[in-house]
Motif scaffolding. Structure first.
Motif, PDB file in Angstrom:
ATOM      1  N   VAL A  11       7.938 -10.278  -2.201  1.00 53.68           N
ATOM      2  CA  VAL A  11       6.846  -9.413  -1.754  1.00 53.68           C
ATOM      3  C   VAL A  11       5.971 -10.270  -0.839  1.00 53.68           C
ATOM      4  O   VAL A  11       5.503 -11.332  -1.244  1.00 53.68           O
ATOM      5  N   CYS A  16       1.343  -6.867   1.377  1.00 63.43           N
ATOM      6  CA  CYS A  16       1.140  -6.072   0.161  1.00 63.43           C
ATOM      7  C   CYS A  16      -0.327  -5.701  -0.007  1.00 63.43           C
ATOM      8  O   CYS A  16      -1.204  -6.544   0.109  1.00 63.43           O
ATOM      9  N   VAL A  17      -0.591  -4.399  -0.268  1.00 64.27           N
ATOM     10  CA  VAL A  17      -1.963  -3.946  -0.469  1.00 64.27           C
ATOM     11  C   VAL A  17      -2.209  -3.564  -1.926  1.00 64.27           C
ATOM     12  O   VAL A  17      -3.213  -2.930  -2.255  1.00 64.27           O
ATOM     13  N   GLY A  18      -1.269  -3.931  -2.785  1.00 63.79           N
ATOM     14  CA  GLY A  18      -1.468  -3.652  -4.204  1.00 63.79           C
ATOM     15  C   GLY A  18      -1.463  -2.173  -4.544  1.00 63.79           C
ATOM     16  O   GLY A  18      -2.119  -1.753  -5.489  1.00 63.79           O
ATOM     17  N   SER A  19      -0.719  -1.371  -3.793  1.00 62.12           N
ATOM     18  CA  SER A  19      -0.718   0.073  -4.040  1.00 62.12           C
ATOM     19  C   SER A  19      -0.073   0.417  -5.381  1.00 62.12           C
ATOM     20  O   SER A  19      -0.317   1.483  -5.927  1.00 62.12           O
ATOM     21  N   GLY A  20       0.776  -0.475  -5.872  1.00 65.13           N
ATOM     22  CA  GLY A  20       1.399  -0.246  -7.170  1.00 65.13           C
ATOM     23  C   GLY A  20       2.550   0.735  -7.151  1.00 65.13           C
ATOM     24  O   GLY A  20       3.073   1.094  -8.204  1.00 65.13           O
ATOM     25  N   MET A  21       2.962   1.207  -5.983  1.00 64.65           N
ATOM     26  CA  MET A  21       4.073   2.165  -5.938  1.00 64.65           C
ATOM     27  C   MET A  21       5.347   1.545  -6.505  1.00 64.65           C
ATOM     28  O   MET A  21       6.109   2.200  -7.213  1.00 64.65           O
ATOM     29  N   CYS A  22       5.593   0.283  -6.198  1.00 64.93           N
ATOM     30  CA  CYS A  22       6.807  -0.375  -6.717  1.00 64.93           C
ATOM     31  C   CYS A  22       6.739  -0.460  -8.243  1.00 64.93           C
ATOM     32  O   CYS A  22       7.738  -0.230  -8.935  1.00 64.93           O
ATOM     33  N   ALA A  38       1.718  -7.541  -5.658  1.00 64.59           N
ATOM     34  CA  ALA A  38       2.846  -7.338  -6.559  1.00 64.59           C
ATOM     35  C   ALA A  38       3.815  -8.505  -6.478  1.00 64.59           C
ATOM     36  O   ALA A  38       3.852  -9.242  -5.487  1.00 64.59           O
ATOM     37  N   CYS A  57       7.598   1.348  -0.600  1.00 70.56           N
ATOM     38  CA  CYS A  57       6.390   0.573  -0.316  1.00 70.56           C
ATOM     39  C   CYS A  57       5.726   1.073   0.969  1.00 70.56           C
ATOM     40  O   CYS A  57       6.376   1.134   2.012  1.00 70.56           O
ATOM     41  N   VAL A  59       3.714  -0.191   2.973  1.00 72.72           N
ATOM     42  CA  VAL A  59       3.484  -1.152   4.056  1.00 72.72           C
ATOM     43  C   VAL A  59       4.700  -2.053   4.268  1.00 72.72           C
ATOM     44  O   VAL A  59       4.597  -3.096   4.912  1.00 72.72           O
ATOM     45  N   ILE A  62       8.172  -5.344   0.788  1.00 69.91           N
ATOM     46  CA  ILE A  62       9.221  -5.841  -0.105  1.00 69.91           C
ATOM     47  C   ILE A  62      10.474  -6.174   0.693  1.00 69.91           C
ATOM     48  O   ILE A  62      10.988  -5.338   1.435  1.00 69.91           O
TER      49      ILE A  62
END
Ligand code: HEM
Ligand code: SF4
Lengths: 70, 404
Positions: A11, A16-22, A38, A57, A59, A62
Motif C-alpha cells: 500500500v 492511501c487516504v485511509g478510506s478503509g474500503m480494502c 492501510a 481502492c 486512489v 494498492i
C-alpha cells in the motif's frame, strides 16, 4: 496461463487516504495502521482478494508486486 | 477575553480567509467559537487526526433533528430525515461500513470508461455552444449545469430528463443548509425530494427487468447480492450522489479557473506542459477547495491541543486552514500548478474520503484541457466576490469571461 508469482502486496502510504474500503471487504487481509494508512496483514498472499481490493481502492494505492519474470 | 473574531461570515474573513486561518493555527488551534457554538480545528495534524478518529462522529443530522426541531416539525419532516440519515456521509460505523459497500462497484476503473464518455460528450457540447460568443457566464453557461448533467446521465436518466435534476439538486442544498424556522423553503424542498425519489423509483423498476450499464444498475448489482441493503438504500444513495457531486464540482471549476486567470504565468505552464494538469487540479483543490470545512460531533470526552472537548460538542474541521499549514506545505500561500506531493484534505480523509474523487478529477481534467485549448484568449471581466458560507467556498455569480 499465469506463471507470475506474487511476492508482496504493497500500500503506497503517499496515496492511501485511509478510506478503509480494502479493510471493509477483506478485514482479515488489510488493516488500518496507527498512522491512518492501510497495510496488507494477511499471513498468506491471497492474489484474487488483493486484486479485488486494488480495484476497489478509490486512489489506486494498492499494488501487487510480482517476482521478476525470467 | 478572546481575540478571535467568532463571526465566520464576517465579510473580511469570507473574502480572504488566509490571515484568519493563520491566527487560528498559530494561537488558537482548538478554539471554542461562541457564536457557532462549537470547536474549530485548523492545524493540518489536528484536522487529519480528527478525520481519522473513530471518536469523531459524522452523524450531525440526528442531533439536529432531535434538539432543534419541535415534535411536530419532526413529524412533518420525517421523510427528509429518513433520506438524509441514510446518506453515508452522515453515518458512522458499523452502518457506514455497510452502506459504503453499495458504491463498491460504482467507482471501479471498469465503470470509469463509461463515465469518461459521458463527461467528454457534455464538455464538447457546452464548449461548442460557447464558440461564436464574446462573453459567457462561467457559472451559468458551464459550471452549474455540467456536473448535474454528468451525474444525472451516469445514474441513468435519459437525456430529455437531465434538466430536471437541476431543481432537485437545488432542493437538496436547501434541505442541508436551511436553518430552523425556514419552514416554507424546507416544505418546498421536501416536496421536490418526494418527486425526485419517485422519479428514481421509476428508473429502478425499469432496471429490475433489464439492467444497463449505468450507476443505478451498478448499485442494484451490489444490493442484489447483499440482503442487508434495500431498495431505499439504492434510491437514497443516488440522491446523495447528486447532492455531493453537483455544487462541489461546480465550485472547483469556478474557484480554480478564476485563480488561474489571474496568474497568466501559471496558465502558460499548464498550456505548455499538459502533464501539469493533474498537479494543477490538485493545487486548485488545496488552494480554494469547494469545502472550507466539515463537521463532526465528539463521541467522547477528549483533550485536543490542551482544551477539554466534551462528548456531544460540535467540531468544525477547517480543511481550508489545514491546506495552508506551513507545517505541512512549503510556501502554502503560493499557488503552484507543479506542487507535488500535495496531500491536501479537500476530499476529506479516512473512511469518509470522497467517493466521487476519481469522477471529479476526471471532469476537471477533461473540461480544463478542452477549455484552455479552445479559448486561449479568455479572460475574466467580473470581480470575484465570495459567497458568505461557513462550510462552502463558492463565488457569487455571474462570473463573466470574455472569450476573444
Ligand atoms: C471537487 C469536487 C468534490 C469535492 C471537493 C468533494 C468533497 C468531499 C468531501 C470533503 C467529503 C467528505 C465529507 C466529510 O468527511 O464530512 C465527500 C464525501 C463524499 N463525496 Fe465528494 N466531493 C466532490 C465531488 C464528488 C462527486 C463528483 C461525487 C459523486 C458523484 C461525490 C460523492 C461523495 C460521496 C458519496 C461522499 C460520502 C462518502 C462517505 O461518507 O463515505 N463527491 N466529498
Ligand atoms: S482502499 Fe486504498 S485508500 Fe482506502 S484504506 Fe485501502 S489502500 Fe488506503
Amino acid at each position: 496461463m499465469n506463471d507470475r508469482k506474487l511476492i508482496r502486496v504493497e500500500v503506497d502510504p503517499n496515496l492511501c487516504v485511509g478510506s478503509g474500503m480494502c479493510v471493509n471487504f477483506n478485514p482479515d487481509l488489510f488493516q488500518i495502521q496507527p498512522d491512518g494508512h492501510a497495510a496488507y496483514v494477511g499471513r498468506k498472499l491471497d492474489e484474487m482478494a488483493a486484486l479485488d481490493a486494488a480495484e476497489l481502492c478509490p486512489v489506486s494505492a494498492i499494488n501487487l508486486i510480482y517476482e521478476e519474470q525470467q | 477575553m478572546s481575540a478571535v473574531n467568532d463571526d465566520l461570515l464576517d465579510p473580511e474573513i469570507v473574502q480572504n480567509p488566509a490571515p484568519y486561518y493563520q491566527l487560528l493555527r498559530e494561537h488558537h488551534p482548538c478554539h471554542w467559537n461562541e457564536r457557532w457554538r462549537g470547536w474549530v480545528l485548523s492545524r493540518y495534524e489536528d484536522v487529519y487526526n480528527a478525520l481519522h478518529s473513530s471518536q469523531m462522529l459524522a452523524d450531525r443530522i440526528t442531533p439536529f433533528f432531535q434538539t432543534r426541531l419541535s415534535e411536530e416539525e419532526r413529524r412533518h419532516f420525517a421523510l427528509t430525515y429518513e433520506v438524509l440519515h441514510s446518506f453515508v456521509v452522515f453515518r458512522d460505523p458499523p452502518d457506514h461500513t455497510h452502506l459504503r459497500r453499495i458504491f463498491a462497484r460504482a467507482f471501479m476503473p471498469k465503470s470509469s470508461a463509461t463515465m469518461r464518455d459521458v463527461v467528454a460528450g457534455y464538455v464538447k457540447d457546452f464548449f461548442d455552444e460557447w464558440e461564436g460568443r464574446d462573453i459567457v457566464d462561467l457559472n451559468r453557461d458551464f459550471a452549474y449545469p455540467f456536473p448535474a448533467n454528468v451525474i444525472a446521465s451516469i445514474i441513468g436518466a435519459p437525456r430529455e430528463d437531465v434538466h430536471r435534476f437541476h431543481a432537485w439538486a437545488d432542493a437538496l442544498t436547501t434541505l442541508l443548509l436551511a436553518g430552523v424556522g425556514e419552514e416554507q423553503r424546507m416544505d418546498r424542498a421536501q416536496n421536490a425530494l418526494i418527486e425526485f425519489k419517485d422519479y428514481l423509483a421509476g428508473l429502478y423498476e425499469e432496471r429490475l427487468r433489464k439492467p444497463r450499464n449505468d450507476m443505478m444498475s451498478w448499485l442494484m448489482e451490489v444490493q442484489r447480492n447483499d440482503s442487508a441493503l434495500t431498495r431505499d438504500d439504492v434510491l437514497h444513495s443516488c440522491i446523495l450522489l447528486v447532492n455531493a457531486g453537483h455544487e462541489t464540482t461546480q465550485d472547483l471549476i469556478c474557484n480554480t479557473l478564476t485563480t488561474l486567470l489571474k496568474m497568466p504565468e501559471q496558465l502558460d505552464l499548464l498550456r505548455e506542459n499538459p502533464a501539469y494538469m493533474k498537479t494543477g487540479i490538485e493545487e486548485g483543490l488545496r488552494f480554494n477547495g469547494p469545502l472550507k470545512g466539515t463537521m463532526r460531533v465528539a463521541g467522547a470526552d477528549m483533550s485536543i491541543a490542551g482544551k477539554s472537548v466534551r462528548e456531544g460538542d460540535r467540531i468544525l474541521l477547517l480543511m481550508g486552514a489545514a491546506n495552508r499549514d506551513p507545517a505541512k506545505f512549503r510556501d502554502p500561500e503560493t499557488f503552484d500548478v507543479t506542487r507535488s506531493p500535495n496531500p491536501h484534505l479537500s476530499f476529506s480523509h479516512g473512511i469518509h474520503f470522497c467517493l466521487g474523487a476519481p469522477l471529479a478529477r476526471m471532469e476537471m481534467e477533461i473540461a480544463f484541457n478542452e477549455m484552455l485549448r479552445r479559448f486561449p484568449k479568455m479572460h475574466l471581466t467580473s470581480e470575484i466576490k465570495w459567497d458568505p458560507r461557513i462550510l462552502g467556498r463558492s463565488i457569487a455569480p455571474p462570473i463573466n469571461l470574455m472569450l476573444g
